[in-house]
Write a protein that holds these residues in place. Structure first.
Motif, PDB file in Angstrom:
ATOM      1  N   UNK A  76       0.828  -1.203   0.000  1.00 47.49           N
ATOM      2  CA  UNK A  76       0.000   0.000   0.000  1.00 47.49           C
ATOM      3  C   UNK A  76       0.860   1.249   0.000  1.00 47.49           C
ATOM      4  N   UNK A  77       1.634   1.402  -1.077  1.00 46.16           N
ATOM      5  CA  UNK A  77       2.502   2.564  -1.199  1.00 46.16           C
ATOM      6  C   UNK A  77       1.769   3.869  -1.363  1.00 46.16           C
ATOM      7  N   UNK A  78       0.489   3.824  -1.758  1.00 49.28           N
ATOM      8  CA  UNK A  78      -0.264   5.061  -1.963  1.00 49.28           C
ATOM      9  C   UNK A  78      -1.083   5.467  -0.738  1.00 49.28           C
ATOM     10  N   UNK A  79      -1.183   4.606   0.268  1.00 55.72           N
ATOM     11  CA  UNK A  79      -2.012   4.870   1.448  1.00 55.72           C
ATOM     12  C   UNK A  79      -3.462   5.179   1.055  1.00 55.72           C
ATOM     13  N   UNK A  80      -3.947   4.559  -0.028  1.00 59.01           N
ATOM     14  CA  UNK A  80      -5.235   5.009  -0.566  1.00 59.01           C
ATOM     15  C   UNK A  80      -6.000   3.875  -1.229  1.00 59.01           C
ATOM     16  N   UNK A  81      -7.243   4.186  -1.611  1.00 58.89           N
ATOM     17  CA  UNK A  81      -8.044   3.342  -2.494  1.00 58.89           C
ATOM     18  C   UNK A  81      -8.438   4.190  -3.698  1.00 58.89           C
ATOM     19  N   UNK A  82      -8.492   3.562  -4.888  1.00 51.52           N
ATOM     20  CA  UNK A  82      -8.963   4.256  -6.075  1.00 51.52           C
ATOM     21  C   UNK A  82      -7.871   4.889  -6.915  1.00 51.52           C
ATOM     22  N   UNK A  83      -6.639   4.384  -6.831  1.00 53.91           N
ATOM     23  CA  UNK A  83      -5.552   4.951  -7.640  1.00 53.91           C
ATOM     24  C   UNK A  83      -5.688   4.656  -9.122  1.00 53.91           C
ATOM     25  N   UNK A  84      -6.468   3.647  -9.466  1.00 52.89           N
ATOM     26  CA  UNK A  84      -6.780   3.342 -10.861  1.00 52.89           C
ATOM     27  C   UNK A  84      -8.280   3.067 -10.920  1.00 52.89           C
ATOM     28  N   UNK A  85      -8.961   3.686 -11.907  1.00 55.47           N
ATOM     29  CA  UNK A  85     -10.409   3.588 -11.967  1.00 55.47           C
ATOM     30  C   UNK A  85     -10.872   3.437 -13.410  1.00 55.47           C
TER      31      UNK A  85
END
Length: 400
Positions: A76-85
């Motif tokens: 989880x290098x982005x600390x996020x959800x939804x980096x590609x949609x």
């Protein structure tokens, strides 16, 4: 402060390699990214009729990846959800390039969704460390959440010829007191979404003690511009690390994972109806998606490699239905649900195993693992660099 936007030869690359032929019975595709610092690559996999996956293509994203500063380091290098949609109505795919501070847009071939083609050049996110994206339902607008030293949101019109075109008066900054790359997970941005009627753009942010996590809500005007200021909604008592935002059908409400406790139910109409629900034994529950056929939500825990099935009733009362361990070290992060021939399947990025796990959702409380698609082997044979800790994202598009 200047915003670094990397261009050059990366933008000229398109298809790196075809890893396999798309199966004739393909029903769609899933997409994720490598997020490697030298070059970010989109991997596309065919969804077969039985829900299993076949890795098919690797396509340059036109920019570089970047991993946030985590202690301890891990997935989880982005600390996020939804980096590609992906957008079903728009027939487009977008990804962040956090190391280049850009967003790349692709058209999706609706008859063969593993085939994606760049639309225009990657564009600046007009912030630093873009890490989450949201399309409107029609796929005609795209908004980005930046989570680095220059943090905030920005929105674009989706032009099928030019690519992404900035929407005037939609760039909004927010003071996170972060670096680029950001240090976290506490104190970082998490996810960006529209509410159901698309009157609000919502971003989630994790707390950094003593501060608590919160939602930022901007009003969306008919022309796509945003209100000058956002409305802040703090997480409820007991919560702190506000992460994912998955809409609850029929409600102006969301399920939001919280790796410090479990998850939160946010009611945007009446915050007093919300609640914080602990998941016993959880380690870091961060990602969530909804299964329309089971009517339940599925939450991923990267620390315990466990998927937790959750039910939310009509009164927004939450209950844990069942848990599904996927194996020590699987490193379960981003997930997504697709409906194939009337049946739901959960696709889970098992970053620790460099694989995508597939669960058949046979009914409420009845999920079973049916596949684990290897990423590392095909990538190594094609000379595509893969660091399991950098793998990120999960979205799908069904054949039309």
């Amino acid at each position: 402060m200047s915003l670094m936007v990397s261009a050059g030869p990366l933008q000229a690359l398109r298809r790196l390699i075809q890893l396999a032929e798309t199966r004739l019975e393909s029903h769609g595709a899933v997409y994720f990214m490598t997020n490697e610092p030298d070059e970010n690559v989109i991997m596309t996999a065919s969804i077969n009729g039985d829900g299993t996956l076949t890795l098919v293509n690797a396509v340059a994203a036109g920019g570089r990846g970047l991993h946030g500063i985590a202690t301890p380091p891990g997935a989880d290098g982005l600390f996020s959800q939804g980096g590609i949609q992906a957008s079903a109505q728009g027939q487009v795919l977008a990804t962040v390039n956090p190391g280049s501070n850009t967003i790349a847009l692709f058209s999706i071939n609706p008859k063969e969704p593993t085939d994606i083609t760049p639309l225009g050049d990657p564009v600046s996110s007009e912030g630093e460390f873009p890490m989450s994206l949201a399309f409107n339902k029609a796929g005609t607008r795209l908004c980005v959440l930046n989570g680095g030293a220059v943090a905030g949101v920005n929105c674009f019109t989706v032009d099928k010829t030019l690519g992404l075109v900035s929407i005037p008066d939609s760039l909004r900054t927010i003071a996170l007191n972060q670096s680029t790359p950001p240090a976290g997970p506490p104190g970082t941005a998490s996810q960006i979404v529209f509410n159901d009627d698309e009157s609000k753009l919502i971003a989630s942010f994790k707390g950094l003690a003593p501060a608590v996590g919160f939602l930022a809500l901007w009003d969306v005007q008919p022309n796509g511009s945003l209100s000058a200021e956002f409305t802040k909604m703090d997480t409820l008592p007991g919560g702190s690390l506000t992460f994912s935002l998955t809409p609850i059908p029929g409600k102006n409400a969301f399920v939001s994972t919280d790796p410090g406790v479990g998850f939160t139910v946010f009611d945007l109409d009446d915050p007093s109806k919300g609640s914080v629900i602990p998941i016993p034994g959880q380690g870091a529950t961060c990602w969530s998606s909804f299964s329309p056929n089971t009517g339940n939500f599925f939450l991923d825990d990267v620390s315990t490699a466990t998927v937790t099935e959750v039910h939310i009733d009509d009164n927004l009362t939450a209950s844990i239905v069942k848990q599904y361990p996927l194996g020590s070290g699987a490193g379960t992060i981003d997930n997504d649900v697709a409906t194939i021939k009337g049946k739901d399947f959960l696709f889970v990025m098992a970053a620790g195993a460099a694989a995508v796990d597939v669960l058949a959702l046979d009914g409420p409380g009845n999920a079973r693992k049916i596949d684990s698609m290897d990423i590392m082997g095909p990538a190594r044979r094609a000379n595509i660099p893969i660091d399991p800790d950098s793998l990120q994202g999960m979205t799908h598009f069904l054949r039309q």
